[in-house]
Design a protein around this motif. Structure first.
Motif, PDB file in Angstrom:
ATOM      1  N   THR A  26      81.900  49.800  59.839  1.00 27.20           N
ATOM      2  CA  THR A  26      80.504  49.450  60.084  1.00 27.20           C
ATOM      3  C   THR A  26      80.364  48.798  61.460  1.00 27.20           C
ATOM      4  N   GLU A  27      79.138  48.621  61.895  1.00 26.74           N
ATOM      5  CA  GLU A  27      78.889  47.925  63.164  1.00 26.74           C
ATOM      6  C   GLU A  27      79.458  46.507  63.114  1.00 26.74           C
ATOM      7  N   GLU A  28      79.396  45.879  61.937  1.00 28.10           N
ATOM      8  CA  GLU A  28      79.920  44.515  61.788  1.00 28.10           C
ATOM      9  C   GLU A  28      81.440  44.485  62.003  1.00 28.10           C
ATOM     10  N   ILE A  29      82.155  45.421  61.405  1.00 29.28           N
ATOM     11  CA  ILE A  29      83.612  45.484  61.569  1.00 29.28           C
ATOM     12  C   ILE A  29      83.966  45.768  63.026  1.00 29.28           C
ATOM     13  N   GLY A  31      82.216  45.110  65.608  1.00 29.98           N
ATOM     14  CA  GLY A  31      81.901  43.900  66.362  1.00 29.98           C
ATOM     15  C   GLY A  31      82.984  42.840  66.234  1.00 29.98           C
ATOM     16  N   LYS A  32      83.530  42.673  65.028  1.00 34.74           N
ATOM     17  CA  LYS A  32      84.605  41.700  64.829  1.00 34.74           C
ATOM     18  C   LYS A  32      85.851  42.091  65.623  1.00 34.74           C
ATOM     19  N   THR A  34      85.963  43.953  68.280  1.00 34.65           N
ATOM     20  CA  THR A  34      85.634  43.774  69.695  1.00 34.65           C
ATOM     21  C   THR A  34      85.767  42.299  70.082  1.00 34.65           C
TER      22      THR A  34
END
Length: 57
Positions: A26-29, A31-32, A34
């Protein structure tokens, strides 16, 4: 795992199907990841030709 140059990390995940793999990243994963490494991950999806289970079970 690090490449031979010790600069790039590579990780391999095995999923039952591609849809489940895509649902995980997901975008959240992303982002983490990154945030941890300072660069966004490059995510590639590959077909496994063969799989060897050496777990003994």
């Amino acid at each position: 795992m690090l490449d031979e140059d010790g600069v790039r990390a590579r990780n391999y995940y095995v999923w039952d199907d591609e849809e489940k793999a895509r649902a995980f990243f997901t975008e959240e994963i992303v982002g983490k990841v990154t945030g941890i490494y300072g660069v966004p991950p490059k995510i590639e999806y590959l077909d496994i030709v063969g799989f060897v289970d050496n777990s003994g079970t």
